[in-house]
Scaffold this motif. Structure first.
Motif, PDB file in Angstrom:
ATOM      1  N   VAL A  29       6.080   8.076   0.840  1.00  0.00           N
ATOM      2  CA  VAL A  29       5.335   7.402   1.900  1.00  0.00           C
ATOM      3  C   VAL A  29       3.924   7.976   1.998  1.00  0.00           C
ATOM      4  N   ALA A  30       3.764   9.264   1.694  1.00  0.00           N
ATOM      5  CA  ALA A  30       2.430   9.860   1.692  1.00  0.00           C
ATOM      6  C   ALA A  30       1.571   9.245   0.593  1.00  0.00           C
ATOM      7  N   ARG A  31       2.169   9.019  -0.574  1.00  0.00           N
ATOM      8  CA  ARG A  31       1.405   8.394  -1.660  1.00  0.00           C
ATOM      9  C   ARG A  31       1.061   6.940  -1.312  1.00  0.00           C
ATOM     10  N   ALA A  32       1.998   6.219  -0.707  1.00  0.00           N
ATOM     11  CA  ALA A  32       1.708   4.841  -0.294  1.00  0.00           C
ATOM     12  C   ALA A  32       0.564   4.822   0.711  1.00  0.00           C
ATOM     13  N   ALA A  33       0.593   5.753   1.670  1.00  0.00           N
ATOM     14  CA  ALA A  33      -0.481   5.821   2.661  1.00  0.00           C
ATOM     15  C   ALA A  33      -1.812   6.130   1.981  1.00  0.00           C
ATOM     16  N   PHE A  34      -1.801   7.097   1.066  1.00  0.00           N
ATOM     17  CA  PHE A  34      -3.025   7.478   0.353  1.00  0.00           C
ATOM     18  C   PHE A  34      -3.605   6.298  -0.415  1.00  0.00           C
ATOM     19  N   ILE A  35      -2.741   5.586  -1.150  1.00  0.00           N
ATOM     20  CA  ILE A  35      -3.233   4.440  -1.927  1.00  0.00           C
ATOM     21  C   ILE A  35      -3.831   3.393  -0.995  1.00  0.00           C
ATOM     22  N   SER A  36      -3.140   3.100   0.112  1.00  0.00           N
ATOM     23  CA  SER A  36      -3.657   2.084   1.035  1.00  0.00           C
ATOM     24  C   SER A  36      -5.005   2.517   1.616  1.00  0.00           C
ATOM     25  N   GLN A  37      -5.156   3.799   1.902  1.00  0.00           N
ATOM     26  CA  GLN A  37      -6.421   4.292   2.454  1.00  0.00           C
ATOM     27  C   GLN A  37      -7.561   4.141   1.456  1.00  0.00           C
ATOM     28  N   GLN A  38      -7.279   4.430   0.185  1.00  0.00           N
ATOM     29  CA  GLN A  38      -8.329   4.304  -0.827  1.00  0.00           C
ATOM     30  C   GLN A  38      -8.683   2.839  -1.090  1.00  0.00           C
ATOM     31  N   VAL A  39      -7.657   1.990  -1.105  1.00  0.00           N
ATOM     32  CA  VAL A  39      -7.916   0.555  -1.281  1.00  0.00           C
ATOM     33  C   VAL A  39      -8.716   0.013  -0.096  1.00  0.00           C
ATOM     34  N   PHE A  40      -8.347   0.416   1.124  1.00  0.00           N
ATOM     35  CA  PHE A  40      -9.037  -0.018   2.335  1.00  0.00           C
ATOM     36  C   PHE A  40     -10.485   0.445   2.326  1.00  0.00           C
ATOM     37  N   HIS A  77      -3.171 -10.239   8.975  1.00  0.00           N
ATOM     38  CA  HIS A  77      -3.911 -10.776   7.841  1.00  0.00           C
ATOM     39  C   HIS A  77      -2.953 -11.008   6.677  1.00  0.00           C
ATOM     40  N   ALA A  78      -2.813 -12.274   6.227  1.00  0.00           N
ATOM     41  CA  ALA A  78      -1.807 -12.634   5.224  1.00  0.00           C
ATOM     42  C   ALA A  78      -2.020 -11.912   3.901  1.00  0.00           C
ATOM     43  N   GLU A  79      -3.275 -11.859   3.412  1.00  0.00           N
ATOM     44  CA  GLU A  79      -3.523 -11.183   2.134  1.00  0.00           C
ATOM     45  C   GLU A  79      -3.277  -9.690   2.258  1.00  0.00           C
ATOM     46  N   ASP A  80      -3.602  -9.109   3.426  1.00  0.00           N
ATOM     47  CA  ASP A  80      -3.323  -7.687   3.635  1.00  0.00           C
ATOM     48  C   ASP A  80      -1.832  -7.421   3.579  1.00  0.00           C
ATOM     49  N   ARG A  81      -1.013  -8.319   4.125  1.00  0.00           N
ATOM     50  CA  ARG A  81       0.438  -8.145   4.061  1.00  0.00           C
ATOM     51  C   ARG A  81       0.904  -8.094   2.609  1.00  0.00           C
ATOM     52  N   GLN A  82       0.331  -8.955   1.788  1.00  0.00           N
ATOM     53  CA  GLN A  82       0.707  -8.977   0.378  1.00  0.00           C
ATOM     54  C   GLN A  82       0.329  -7.669  -0.312  1.00  0.00           C
ATOM     55  N   VAL A  83      -0.887  -7.217  -0.070  1.00  0.00           N
ATOM     56  CA  VAL A  83      -1.354  -5.989  -0.723  1.00  0.00           C
ATOM     57  C   VAL A  83      -0.541  -4.787  -0.256  1.00  0.00           C
ATOM     58  N   LEU A  84      -0.307  -4.678   1.050  1.00  0.00           N
ATOM     59  CA  LEU A  84       0.473  -3.559   1.566  1.00  0.00           C
ATOM     60  C   LEU A  84       1.901  -3.582   1.031  1.00  0.00           C
ATOM     61  N   SER A  85       2.494  -4.768   0.933  1.00  0.00           N
ATOM     62  CA  SER A  85       3.834  -4.887   0.356  1.00  0.00           C
ATOM     63  C   SER A  85       3.838  -4.432  -1.096  1.00  0.00           C
ATOM     64  N   LEU A  86       2.806  -4.802  -1.825  1.00  0.00           N
ATOM     65  CA  LEU A  86       2.700  -4.401  -3.230  1.00  0.00           C
ATOM     66  C   LEU A  86       2.587  -2.877  -3.350  1.00  0.00           C
ATOM     67  N   ILE A  87       1.777  -2.271  -2.496  1.00  0.00           N
ATOM     68  CA  ILE A  87       1.622  -0.815  -2.513  1.00  0.00           C
ATOM     69  C   ILE A  87       2.938  -0.127  -2.188  1.00  0.00           C
ATOM     70  N   LEU A  88       3.618  -0.593  -1.160  1.00  0.00           N
ATOM     71  CA  LEU A  88       4.876   0.035  -0.749  1.00  0.00           C
ATOM     72  C   LEU A  88       5.958  -0.144  -1.806  1.00  0.00           C
ATOM     73  N   SER A 118       5.450  -0.361  -4.942  1.00  0.00           N
ATOM     74  CA  SER A 118       5.109   0.517  -6.069  1.00  0.00           C
ATOM     75  C   SER A 118       5.651   1.924  -5.869  1.00  0.00           C
ATOM     76  N   GLN A 119       5.976   2.282  -4.619  1.00  0.00           N
ATOM     77  CA  GLN A 119       6.539   3.596  -4.319  1.00  0.00           C
ATOM     78  C   GLN A 119       8.030   3.522  -3.981  1.00  0.00           C
ATOM     79  N   GLY A 120       8.640   2.395  -4.306  1.00  0.00           N
ATOM     80  CA  GLY A 120      10.087   2.278  -4.140  1.00  0.00           C
ATOM     81  C   GLY A 120      10.537   1.780  -2.785  1.00  0.00           C
ATOM     82  N   PHE A 121       9.622   1.335  -1.929  1.00  0.00           N
ATOM     83  CA  PHE A 121       9.990   0.791  -0.629  1.00  0.00           C
ATOM     84  C   PHE A 121      10.047  -0.740  -0.709  1.00  0.00           C
ATOM     85  N   LEU A 122      10.652  -1.341   0.305  1.00  0.00           N
ATOM     86  CA  LEU A 122      10.730  -2.805   0.437  1.00  0.00           C
ATOM     87  C   LEU A 122      11.339  -3.449  -0.802  1.00  0.00           C
ATOM     88  N   ALA A 123      12.278  -2.773  -1.432  1.00  0.00           N
ATOM     89  CA  ALA A 123      12.845  -3.275  -2.669  1.00  0.00           C
ATOM     90  C   ALA A 123      13.463  -4.640  -2.503  1.00  0.00           C
TER      91      ALA A 123
END
Length: 480
Positions: A381-392, A455-466, A468-473
């Motif tokens: 979850v820390a890596r998912a947060a980090f990736i989202s912060q850098q993308v944001f 934001h619909a596109e943000d939901r897609q991107v956040l889902s993709l990030i999560l 990628s770290q094994g969440f929301l399978a």
């Protein structure tokens, strides 16, 4: 060193000890049915431990492991003491500069030499610390154990820091060390950055810890007026008569009482006030300020007054009601403008986001540094947060393209428009999971977070990030 995971006796002893510690805390809760149940469980667990230790072969394994563990912990404690000693020397060096700034002068030659000497001693202590760990711990497993013990100590320290309001990362320490001398002279400070990056927490820490005063806090919003900030006349009853009394606002109170004032989200404040602020930012303790709202009566600015302003990035469609600050206003802060980055800024997407992981662990650790969530979950979850912060933040490093549409990348737009797993969001999510007594999983809490993104596109991107770290399978891709 014997491995607690590889040896079944040690694994059982460690599991029982951990459960016993948790059970004792519940049993100490009084005479409730749960406490009585825990007391019975405590007795059973103590019996299991005693049975292990009564067996001669198991006792030998446990005693040998405890002896090796004690040596590892001693090495870790010695290394931590060296860390604290080096930090203390650097703080002493910073205090020399701060004292000179408070006196309104530059360092004399002897002080400059002292500062260089203190930093040199700190560098040597840190270098010797690493060599000592290698010399005292001859096996890789022992060194790993010492590093794990150091990590637990760091979690306890980080937990205490968070309870005081701010996790002192390297970035935060650097800003504090550089900004404090200027603030003691009454110079203004501007902290810029994205949402949830601890700008306000840093301003409060500087005010309370470094300046030693409780700040006046003014949150920016579009219809606040100069009179609300500086002061206004009010009608009050006095001996049966109605009189007009001038009541100072937070800015004037800070001036007269010698306290800092925090202007939170200053770029959300109206242009009328920002024009007045241009002049106010030039004032220093010892000078006077003519209060227009009180017929021009002059007040003397007391020592200890300083303005600390925070501002969100000026990004289209992201922060509502945010205006671009004029060059004239920004120039008033001079060299005291600091960009506060998200934790782990500058790392590659594949690097370990240690600061985000430390933040997540410290937010839910108990007083002993024990963390109730699995290490693997916290790291993911820390890596998912980090990736989202850098993308944001639009950090176009290697791996950025995995989470950003081609259109956005070509336009130079951030991959997330409005939403991010910011540090404070990460803290809220892991605290919800840890505080649910097992009723809420981390995956479920993250699903709730994504569902709440408008934001619909943000939901897609956040889902993709999560994912990628094994969440929301099992989660479906959010529809546009």
């Amino acid at each position: 060193m014997l491995s607690y995971d590889a040896n079944p006796v040690l694994a059982e002893a460690a599991d029982v000890s951990r459960e016993l510690a948790r059970t004792r805390r519940v049993a100490a809760g009084g005479t409730s049915p749960r406490a009585a149940l825990a007391a019975d469980a405590q007795q059973a667990l103590e019996g299991r431990l005693q049975a292990l230790y009564d067996d001669p072969e198991s006792r030998e394994i446990i005693d040998r492991a405890l002896t090796e563990r004690a040596a590892t912990l001693r090495a870790a404690v010695t290394a931590w003491r060296a860390t604290l000693a080096a930090r203390e020397l650097r703080q002493q060096a910073a205090a020399v500069a701060t004292d000179a700034a408070r006196d309104g002068r530059s360092l004399i030659q002897a002080e400059a030499l002292l500062v260089a000497t203190l930093h040199g001693r700190a560098d040597r202590i840190e270098a010797d610390r690493e060599l000592a760990l290698q010399d005292r711990l001859t096996t890789e497993e022992a060194r790993d154990g010492a590093l794990a013990a150091l990590a637990a100590i760091r979690v306890r320290e980080a937990r205490a820091q968070l309870r005081r309001g701010l996790l002192l990362t390297g970035q935060m320490r650097a800003i504090i060390a550089e900004a404090t001398p200027a603030l003691t002279r009454g110079e203004p400070l501007l902290l810029l950055g994205e949402t949830g990056g601890a700008k306000t927490a840093l301003a409060e820490y500087l005010s309370r810890v470094e300046l030693g005063s409780e700040p006046e806090l003014v949150s920016g919003y579009g219809d606040i007026t100069s009179s609300q900030l500086i002061g206004s006349h009010e009608l009050r009853s006095d001996g049966g008569a109605t009189v007009s009394v001038f009541v100072p606002g937070p800015l004037l109170r800070a001036m007269t009482e010698g306290r800092p004032v925090i202007l939170d989200e200053v770029n959300a404040m109206p242009a009328e006030f920002l024009k007045r602020l241009n002049r106010i930012l030039q004032l220093r303790p010892g000078q006077s300020f003519a209060v227009q709202e009180n017929n021009g009566e002059a007040v003397e600015i007391a020592q200890g007054f300083a303005i600390l302003a925070t501002a969100n990035e000026q990004t289209p469609h992201r922060y509502r009601g945010i205006d671009r600050m004029s060059a004239e206003l920004v120039n008033r802060f001079g060299a005291n403008s600091y960009r506060v980055h998200y934790p782990d800024a500058g790392l590659e997407y594949t690097d370990a986001p240690r600061e985000n992981a430390l933040l997540a662990a410290a937010a839910i650790a108990d007083a002993s540094g024990n963390v109730p969530l699995p290490t693997d979950d916290l790291e993911r979850v820390a890596r998912a947060a980090f990736i989202s912060q850098q993308v944001f933040a639009g950090a176009h490093g290697e791996g950025f393209g995995r989470f950003v549409s081609t259109e956005r990348e070509i336009d130079g737009r951030p991959g997330l428009e409005e939403s991010v797993l910011a540090p404070r969001t990460l803290v809220a999510i892991v605290q919800k999971v840890a505080g649910s007594a097992g009723q809420v999983t981390l995956d479920h809490a993250l699903s709730r977070f994504v569902d709440g993104v408008m934001h619909a596109e943000d939901r897609q991107v956040l889902s993709l990030i999560l994912r990628s770290q094994g969440f929301l399978a099992a989660a479906r891709v959010p529809a546009n």
